[in-house]
Design a protein around this motif. Structure first.
Motif, PDB file in Angstrom:
ATOM      1  N   GLN A   1       0.839  -1.210   0.000  1.00  0.00           N
ATOM      2  CA  GLN A   1       0.000   0.000   0.000  1.00  0.00           C
ATOM      3  C   GLN A   1       0.868   1.253   0.000  1.00  0.00           C
ATOM      4  OE1 GLN A   1      -3.200   0.339   2.947  1.00  0.00           O
ATOM      5  NE2 GLN A   1      -2.758   2.534   3.178  1.00  0.00           N
ATOM      6  N   LEU A   2       1.934   1.256   0.772  1.00  0.00           N
ATOM      7  CA  LEU A   2       2.773   2.453   0.902  1.00  0.00           C
ATOM      8  C   LEU A   2       3.651   2.696  -0.324  1.00  0.00           C
ATOM      9  CD1 LEU A   2       3.651   2.090   4.678  1.00  0.00           C
ATOM     10  CD2 LEU A   2       2.150   3.793   3.631  1.00  0.00           C
ATOM     11  N   THR A   3       3.804   1.697  -1.204  1.00  0.00           N
ATOM     12  CA  THR A   3       4.516   1.961  -2.464  1.00  0.00           C
ATOM     13  C   THR A   3       3.715   2.901  -3.354  1.00  0.00           C
ATOM     14  OG1 THR A   3       3.551   0.056  -3.637  1.00  0.00           O
ATOM     15  CG2 THR A   3       5.632  -0.319  -2.453  1.00  0.00           C
ATOM     16  N   LYS A   4       2.443   3.095  -3.013  1.00  0.00           N
ATOM     17  CA  LYS A   4       1.574   3.983  -3.783  1.00  0.00           C
ATOM     18  C   LYS A   4       1.369   5.323  -3.074  1.00  0.00           C
ATOM     19  CE  LYS A   4      -1.032  -0.045  -5.490  1.00  0.00           C
ATOM     20  NZ  LYS A   4      -0.144  -1.059  -4.907  1.00  0.00           N
ATOM     21  N   ASP A   5       2.107   5.555  -1.999  1.00  0.00           N
ATOM     22  CA  ASP A   5       1.945   6.765  -1.187  1.00  0.00           C
ATOM     23  C   ASP A   5       2.217   8.020  -2.021  1.00  0.00           C
ATOM     24  OD1 ASP A   5       1.770   7.271   1.999  1.00  0.00           O
ATOM     25  OD2 ASP A   5       2.998   8.831   1.068  1.00  0.00           O
ATOM     26  N   LYS A   6       1.557   9.109  -1.649  1.00  0.00           N
ATOM     27  CA  LYS A   6       1.746  10.371  -2.372  1.00  0.00           C
ATOM     28  C   LYS A   6       3.131  10.976  -2.133  1.00  0.00           C
ATOM     29  CE  LYS A   6      -0.544  13.038   1.285  1.00  0.00           C
ATOM     30  NZ  LYS A   6      -1.693  13.929   1.609  1.00  0.00           N
ATOM     31  N   ASP A   7       3.770  10.575  -1.036  1.00  0.00           N
ATOM     32  CA  ASP A   7       5.107  11.092  -0.732  1.00  0.00           C
ATOM     33  C   ASP A   7       6.175  10.204  -1.359  1.00  0.00           C
ATOM     34  OD1 ASP A   7       6.789  12.958   1.188  1.00  0.00           O
ATOM     35  OD2 ASP A   7       7.598  10.934   1.403  1.00  0.00           O
ATOM     36  N   SER A   8       7.104  10.800  -2.076  1.00  0.00           N
ATOM     37  CA  SER A   8       8.102  10.018  -2.812  1.00  0.00           C
ATOM     38  C   SER A   8       9.052   9.266  -1.888  1.00  0.00           C
ATOM     39  CB  SER A   8       8.900  10.924  -3.757  1.00  0.00           C
ATOM     40  OG  SER A   8       9.583  11.932  -3.037  1.00  0.00           O
ATOM     41  N   ASP A   9       9.401   9.842  -0.738  1.00  0.00           N
ATOM     42  CA  ASP A   9      10.296   9.144   0.187  1.00  0.00           C
ATOM     43  C   ASP A   9       9.638   7.886   0.750  1.00  0.00           C
ATOM     44  OD1 ASP A   9      12.442  10.838  -0.096  1.00  0.00           O
ATOM     45  OD2 ASP A   9      11.903  12.119   1.595  1.00  0.00           O
ATOM     46  N   VAL A  10       8.359   7.987   1.060  1.00  0.00           N
ATOM     47  CA  VAL A  10       7.633   6.822   1.561  1.00  0.00           C
ATOM     48  C   VAL A  10       7.567   5.754   0.476  1.00  0.00           C
ATOM     49  CG1 VAL A  10       5.419   5.953   2.410  1.00  0.00           C
ATOM     50  CG2 VAL A  10       6.278   8.160   3.219  1.00  0.00           C
ATOM     51  N   ARG A  11       7.240   6.167  -0.756  1.00  0.00           N
ATOM     52  CA  ARG A  11       7.200   5.208  -1.873  1.00  0.00           C
ATOM     53  C   ARG A  11       8.559   4.543  -2.064  1.00  0.00           C
ATOM     54  NH1 ARG A  11       5.058   9.425  -4.716  1.00  0.00           N
ATOM     55  NH2 ARG A  11       6.711   9.366  -6.293  1.00  0.00           N
ATOM     56  N   ASP A  12       9.604   5.343  -2.021  1.00  0.00           N
ATOM     57  CA  ASP A  12      10.962   4.852  -2.227  1.00  0.00           C
ATOM     58  C   ASP A  12      11.314   3.771  -1.208  1.00  0.00           C
ATOM     59  OD1 ASP A  12      13.684   4.548  -2.724  1.00  0.00           O
ATOM     60  OD2 ASP A  12      14.248   6.428  -1.747  1.00  0.00           O
ATOM     61  N   TRP A  13      11.108   4.066   0.073  1.00  0.00           N
ATOM     62  CA  TRP A  13      11.490   3.114   1.116  1.00  0.00           C
ATOM     63  C   TRP A  13      10.573   1.896   1.146  1.00  0.00           C
ATOM     64  CZ3 TRP A  13      15.715   2.636   4.142  1.00  0.00           C
ATOM     65  CH2 TRP A  13      16.647   3.669   4.050  1.00  0.00           C
ATOM     66  N   ALA A  14       9.314   2.080   0.844  1.00  0.00           N
ATOM     67  CA  ALA A  14       8.397   0.938   0.797  1.00  0.00           C
ATOM     68  C   ALA A  14       8.763   0.015  -0.366  1.00  0.00           C
ATOM     69  CB  ALA A  14       6.954   1.414   0.666  1.00  0.00           C
ATOM     70  N   THR A  15       9.126   0.596  -1.496  1.00  0.00           N
ATOM     71  CA  THR A  15       9.539  -0.193  -2.656  1.00  0.00           C
ATOM     72  C   THR A  15      10.850  -0.911  -2.366  1.00  0.00           C
ATOM     73  OG1 THR A  15       8.464   1.421  -4.124  1.00  0.00           O
ATOM     74  CG2 THR A  15      10.015  -0.108  -5.136  1.00  0.00           C
ATOM     75  N   PHE A  16      11.751  -0.236  -1.699  1.00  0.00           N
ATOM     76  CA  PHE A  16      13.004  -0.846  -1.239  1.00  0.00           C
ATOM     77  C   PHE A  16      12.700  -2.024  -0.317  1.00  0.00           C
ATOM     78  CE2 PHE A  16      16.090  -0.685   2.418  1.00  0.00           C
ATOM     79  CZ  PHE A  16      17.167  -1.270   1.778  1.00  0.00           C
ATOM     80  N   GLY A  17      11.706  -1.844   0.546  1.00  0.00           N
ATOM     81  CA  GLY A  17      11.336  -2.885   1.496  1.00  0.00           C
ATOM     82  C   GLY A  17      10.893  -4.168   0.826  1.00  0.00           C
ATOM     83  N   ILE A  18       9.945  -4.075  -0.110  1.00  0.00           N
ATOM     84  CA  ILE A  18       9.465  -5.304  -0.748  1.00  0.00           C
ATOM     85  C   ILE A  18      10.389  -5.761  -1.869  1.00  0.00           C
ATOM     86  CG2 ILE A  18       7.049  -4.851  -0.158  1.00  0.00           C
ATOM     87  CD1 ILE A  18       6.605  -4.241  -3.148  1.00  0.00           C
ATOM     88  N   GLY A  19      11.160  -4.831  -2.416  1.00  0.00           N
ATOM     89  CA  GLY A  19      12.046  -5.201  -3.516  1.00  0.00           C
ATOM     90  C   GLY A  19      13.314  -5.883  -3.072  1.00  0.00           C
ATOM     91  N   THR A  20      13.876  -5.419  -1.961  1.00  0.00           N
ATOM     92  CA  THR A  20      15.205  -5.858  -1.549  1.00  0.00           C
ATOM     93  C   THR A  20      15.259  -6.531  -0.192  1.00  0.00           C
ATOM     94  OG1 THR A  20      16.157  -4.014  -2.804  1.00  0.00           O
ATOM     95  CG2 THR A  20      17.577  -5.050  -1.173  1.00  0.00           C
TER      96      THR A  20
END
Length: 266
Positions: free
Chosen positions: A147-166
């Motif tokens: 859900q947070l990979t879709k957040d309006k804030d880019s830093d939140v999206r970045d870290w959430a994507t990092f979380g599930i990606g890596t």
């Protein structure tokens, strides 16, 4: 005077009374390194303060108190007790970051409490939430990160994507679809994290994306080279050799990076 020569009392005095935040994290770091009982007790006392700034100091010291971690169960108990009644967004975010440093043995109930902040209006709280559940390879945290990979804030999206990606090993259709949704993100860091996550999972469709990214790689593209290494397709040996030749003319990226990736693929 070096901080190591400061008494515990003096460190607390400085961090509590300095008008400037210039050395804030230096004082916090020094207090964390020490394993003395008085620091631990003083930090707990501060978490009970009615003043948010003092409460946050206590929370921050406890987050990484002692090396290796000391009193982890007790610290988590304090954090979750605070979350029951706390309304200050800065205190909540500090607690969540603190939990993130101690999240290796969270119970299902604790995970549910943490994930309940996923729709909080404060971006700092949502960012703290990502930190709190990073590396927890379970359904609830993964769905929250998605859900947070879709957040309006880019830093939140970045870290959430990092979380599930890596940061997790799970691999399924939903995770891959989520990463693909971020491939064209307007935030470059988020986009690179999505690419890396798909390369790590050896998604065959990421190959063309990696080729295109290699062609336009610049000084900010180190993660793309790491993704190529992770994907580990020998076809990139020739592509890297060609890119090294082009880079000698245009000098857009550190040549050593390209050579290191080339060597790892050979």
């Amino acid at each position: 005077m070096s901080l190591i020569n400061y008494s515990n009392e003096k460190l607390f005095d400085r961090i509590l009374n300095n008008k400037s935040n210039k050395n804030y994290w230096k004082y916090i770091s020094e207090l964390r390194k020490r394993k003395s009982k008085d620091i631990f007790e003083k930090s707990i006392e501060l978490t009970k303060s009615e003043i948010s700034e003092k409460k946050i100091i206590g929370i921050n010291v406890l987050a990484q108190f002692g090396y290796p971690r000391l009193h982890q169960k007790e610290i988590l108990k304090i954090y979750f007790s605070l979350l029951k009644t706390e309304n200050d967004k800065n205190v909540i975010s500090s607690i969540l970051y603190g939990i993130g440093h101690n999240n290796d043995k969270l119970t299902e109930k604790e995970i549910d409490i943490v994930c309940s902040f996923k729709n909080h209006k404060s971006v700092n709280v949502r960012h703290g939430l990502v930190s709190a559940i990073l590396t927890i390879d379970k359904i609830k945290p993964i769905n929250t990160l998605i859900q947070l990979t879709k957040d309006k804030d880019s830093d939140v999206r970045d870290w959430a994507t990092f979380g599930i990606g890596t940061q997790i090993e799970s691999d399924n259709k939903i995770i891959r679809e989520t990463l693909w949704e971020r491939i064209n993100d307007i935030d470059e860091n988020t986009r690179f994290e999505a690419i890396f996550g798909l390369a790590k999972r050896k998604d065959k469709n990421i190959k063309e994306v990696l080729k295109n990214e290699l062609l336009k790689i610049d000084e900010f593209g180190s993660l793309i080279l790491e993704a190529i290494e992770e994907f580990n397709d020998k076809e990139f040996i020739t592509l890297l050799e060609e890119q090294i030749k082009r880079n000698k003319v245009f000098k857009k990226v550190n040549e050593d990076w390209l050579l290191e990736t080339l060597e790892k693929l050979k």
